[in-house]
Design an enzyme around this catalytic site. Structure first.
Site, PDB file in Angstrom:
ATOM      1  N   HIS A  68       0.859  -1.194   0.000  1.00 29.07           N
ATOM      2  CA  HIS A  68       0.000   0.000   0.000  1.00 29.07           C
ATOM      3  C   HIS A  68       0.891   1.239   0.000  1.00 29.07           C
ATOM      4  O   HIS A  68       1.722   1.423   0.890  1.00 29.07           O
ATOM      5  CB  HIS A  68      -0.918  -0.010   1.225  1.00 29.07           C
ATOM      6  CG  HIS A  68      -2.012  -1.022   1.113  1.00 29.07           C
ATOM      7  ND1 HIS A  68      -2.486  -1.729   2.196  1.00 29.07           N
ATOM      8  CD2 HIS A  68      -2.717  -1.449   0.029  1.00 29.07           C
ATOM      9  CE1 HIS A  68      -3.444  -2.545   1.787  1.00 29.07           C
ATOM     10  NE2 HIS A  68      -3.613  -2.395   0.474  1.00 29.07           N
ATOM     11  N   GLU A  71       1.758   3.814   2.983  1.00 31.08           N
ATOM     12  CA  GLU A  71       2.251   3.278   4.251  1.00 31.08           C
ATOM     13  C   GLU A  71       3.779   3.281   4.250  1.00 31.08           C
ATOM     14  O   GLU A  71       4.431   2.246   4.209  1.00 31.08           O
ATOM     15  CB  GLU A  71       1.660   1.881   4.465  1.00 31.08           C
ATOM     16  CG  GLU A  71       0.132   1.941   4.515  1.00 31.08           C
ATOM     17  CD  GLU A  71      -0.594   0.613   4.366  1.00 31.08           C
ATOM     18  OE1 GLU A  71      -1.818   0.635   4.180  1.00 31.08           O
ATOM     19  OE2 GLU A  71       0.060  -0.445   4.438  1.00 31.08           O
ATOM     20  N   ARG A 126      -3.303   4.743  -1.983  1.00 32.57           N
ATOM     21  CA  ARG A 126      -3.202   3.380  -1.387  1.00 32.57           C
ATOM     22  C   ARG A 126      -2.967   2.314  -2.455  1.00 32.57           C
ATOM     23  O   ARG A 126      -2.130   1.423  -2.278  1.00 32.57           O
ATOM     24  CB  ARG A 126      -4.498   3.084  -0.649  1.00 32.57           C
ATOM     25  CG  ARG A 126      -4.681   1.621  -0.183  1.00 32.57           C
ATOM     26  CD  ARG A 126      -6.039   1.423   0.463  1.00 32.57           C
ATOM     27  NE  ARG A 126      -6.401   0.041   0.707  1.00 32.57           N
ATOM     28  CZ  ARG A 126      -6.218  -0.598   1.873  1.00 32.57           C
ATOM     29  NH1 ARG A 126      -5.619   0.017   2.880  1.00 32.57           N
ATOM     30  NH2 ARG A 126      -6.614  -1.849   2.025  1.00 32.57           N
ATOM     31  N   HIS A 196       2.502  -3.562   6.860  1.00 33.93           N
ATOM     32  CA  HIS A 196       1.571  -2.460   6.582  1.00 33.93           C
ATOM     33  C   HIS A 196       1.656  -1.416   7.690  1.00 33.93           C
ATOM     34  O   HIS A 196       2.373  -1.580   8.669  1.00 33.93           O
ATOM     35  CB  HIS A 196       0.136  -2.978   6.552  1.00 33.93           C
ATOM     36  CG  HIS A 196      -0.191  -3.860   5.397  1.00 33.93           C
ATOM     37  ND1 HIS A 196      -0.986  -3.472   4.346  1.00 33.93           N
ATOM     38  CD2 HIS A 196       0.188  -5.137   5.105  1.00 33.93           C
ATOM     39  CE1 HIS A 196      -1.097  -4.450   3.479  1.00 33.93           C
ATOM     40  NE2 HIS A 196      -0.391  -5.479   3.910  1.00 33.93           N
ATOM     41  N   TYR A 198      -1.459   1.829   9.351  1.00 32.13           N
ATOM     42  CA  TYR A 198      -0.989   1.917  10.728  1.00 32.13           C
ATOM     43  C   TYR A 198      -1.975   1.164  11.630  1.00 32.13           C
ATOM     44  O   TYR A 198      -2.975   0.614  11.123  1.00 32.13           O
ATOM     45  CB  TYR A 198      -0.898   3.384  11.142  1.00 32.13           C
ATOM     46  CG  TYR A 198      -2.217   4.111  11.054  1.00 32.13           C
ATOM     47  CD1 TYR A 198      -2.637   4.700   9.855  1.00 32.13           C
ATOM     48  CD2 TYR A 198      -3.064   4.212  12.159  1.00 32.13           C
ATOM     49  CE1 TYR A 198      -3.844   5.346   9.764  1.00 32.13           C
ATOM     50  CE2 TYR A 198      -4.267   4.860  12.068  1.00 32.13           C
ATOM     51  CZ  TYR A 198      -4.662   5.431  10.871  1.00 32.13           C
ATOM     52  OH  TYR A 198      -5.883   6.062  10.771  1.00 32.13           O
ATOM     53  N   GLU A 270       0.575  -4.552  11.215  1.00 30.88           N
ATOM     54  CA  GLU A 270       0.246  -3.127  11.085  1.00 30.88           C
ATOM     55  C   GLU A 270       1.192  -2.384  12.025  1.00 30.88           C
ATOM     56  O   GLU A 270       1.097  -2.535  13.245  1.00 30.88           O
ATOM     57  CB  GLU A 270      -1.210  -2.853  11.490  1.00 30.88           C
ATOM     58  CG  GLU A 270      -2.251  -3.313  10.491  1.00 30.88           C
ATOM     59  CD  GLU A 270      -2.577  -2.260   9.431  1.00 30.88           C
ATOM     60  OE1 GLU A 270      -1.666  -1.501   9.035  1.00 30.88           O
ATOM     61  OE2 GLU A 270      -3.746  -2.222   8.993  1.00 30.88           O
TER      62      GLU A 270
HETATM   63  N1  LIG Z   1      -5.484  -9.935   4.682  1.00 27.43           N
HETATM   64  C1  LIG Z   1      -5.734  -8.603   5.210  1.00 27.43           C
HETATM   65  C2  LIG Z   1      -5.286  -8.479   6.657  1.00 27.43           C
HETATM   66  C3  LIG Z   1      -6.162  -7.488   7.381  1.00 27.43           C
HETATM   67  C4  LIG Z   1      -6.300  -6.145   6.715  1.00 27.43           C
HETATM   68  C5  LIG Z   1      -4.964  -5.460   6.504  1.00 27.43           C
HETATM   69  C6  LIG Z   1      -5.124  -4.012   6.043  1.00 27.43           C
HETATM   70  C7  LIG Z   1      -3.785  -3.402   5.901  1.00 27.43           C
HETATM   71 SE1  LIG Z   1      -3.866  -1.546   5.396  1.00 27.43          SE
HETATM   72  C8  LIG Z   1      -5.874  -3.932   4.716  1.00 27.43           C
HETATM   73  O1  LIG Z   1      -5.380  -4.500   3.728  1.00 27.43           O
HETATM   74  O2  LIG Z   1      -6.929  -3.301   4.686  1.00 27.43           O
HETATM   75 ZN   LIG Z   2      -1.922  -1.642   4.168  1.00 23.52          ZN
HETATM   76 ZN   LIG Z   3      -3.269  -0.634   7.366  1.00 29.15          ZN
END
Ligand SMILES: NCCCCC[C@@H](C[SeH])C(=O)O
Ligand SMILES: [Zn+2]
Ligand SMILES: [Zn+2]
Length: 308
Positions: A68, A71, A126, A196, A198, A270
């Site tokens: 992303h 990030e 993103r 990733h 936050y 995260e």
């Molecule tokens: N497989 C996705 C794990 C949980 C969500 C992670 C967040 C990171 Se910004 C996302 O992708 O929205």
């Molecule tokens: Zn992310």
């Molecule tokens: Zn995130």
């Protein structure tokens, strides 16, 4: 004193230069692998870190950063982790054991087109930068483009949405390149990590459904232990648990897909913070955020080495 190279954010060009310089400076431990290219034809380089002890059919860890674009702490962690591992190999027991037991594949910028775009045009971007036939909107969320309950609840089929799942699973060259590499290394890769920000969370599958994976209890223990160590050493709180319950439903994710491929130790971190700066984490926070992530990574990796 001027903050070190690794306590600053770096442009995409800077990171490409760093990748090649690092490989040139450590020919015995670092190899650069081109695993594919982005939509705008930028290279996707993976750094393969290996200890100096040659071993037959070595196991491996995969770490991707920068899926992303906004990030920025994520690519910063990949650079920081590589230099830490190279500098502390044969000095720190954990790093030495890790590198002697496992090769480590590090993809510093999985979404180079998006990362570049956050430096030139829109800091809060993103997705990747692929063009859609049916819409003027740009970009697919690469973390909704993998073949794991693709485009179900928690993703969107509308190109203008931030969580747009793409035209079909692995429609995006960046996701396809990572999936191809992991498919061809699925017997040696034992641990998958996607970095990733936050929110300060240590997450594991599934996020594509509320169903628990078979080794849920084992994965829960691993992230709980890691979060406890961060709390004890750095007095900082990280949430931990299965993604669907701990953050939100997010189908088509790289971690769920890696899990279903057979990499049963699969996590999404995260990193800092909890929202005060969010994606705009100041460079002065890089060192602390990376040390916390390293502690979690080492805790989990050393357990996986014992178990696999
Ligand atoms: N497989 C996705 C794990 C949980 C969500 C992670 C967040 C990171 Se910004 C996302 O992708 O929205
Ligand atoms: Zn992310
Ligand atoms: Zn995130």
């Amino acid at each position: 004193s001027s903050a070190s190279y690794y306590e600053r954010y770096h442009s995409l060009e800077d990171i490409y230069y760093w990748i090649n310089k690092t490989a040139q400076e450590h020919p015995d431990m670092v190899k650069v692998i081109l695993i594919g290219s982005s939509y705008e034809k930028r290279p996707l380089y993976v750094l393969k870190l290996s200890g100096r002890q040659e071993r037959a059919e070595k196991r491996a860890i995969w770490i991707d950063c920068g899926i992303h674009a906004r990030e920025w702490i994520s690519p910063a962690f990949c650079l920081w982790f590589v230099q830490y591992s190279l500098n502390f190999y044969n000095l720190n027991n954990d790093i030495t054991e890790m590198l002697n037991s496992m090769d480590i594949y590090v993809l510093p910028v999985m979404n180079p087109d998006g990362y570049k775009y956050t430096w030139t045009t829109n800091r809060m971007w993103r997705k990747n930068r692929s063009l859609s036939k049916e819409s003027n909107c740009v970009g697919t969320d690469l973390n909704r483009n993998f073949d794991a309950n693709w485009c179900t609840k928690g993703a969107s089929n509308r190109p203008c949405d931030e969580i747009y799942c793409g035209q079909f699973p692995e429609s995006e060259p960046e996701a396809e390149a990572v999936a191809n590499f992991l498919r061809s290394h699925k017997d040696s890769v034992k641990l998958y990590l996607s970095i990733h920000s936050y929110g300060q969370m240590l997450l594991f599958p599934y996020s594509c459904s509320n169903e628990e994976v078979p080794n849920h209890a084992e994965l829960f223990e691993l992230v709980q232990e890691a979060a406890m160590k961060i709390r004890r050493h750095y007095r900082n709180n990280y949430k931990y648990g299965a993604s669907a319950k701990t953050i939100y439903l997010a189908p088509g994710g790289s971690d769920d897909w890696a899990y279903n491929l057979g990499i049963h130790y699969s996590f999404t971190f995260e990193l800092e913070d909890r929202g005060r700066y969010g994606f705009l984490l100041p460079p002065s926070f890089i060192s602390k955020a990376c040390n916390e992530a390293l502690l979690a990574l080492k805790s989990i990796a050393l357990r996986v080495i014992q178990k696999t």
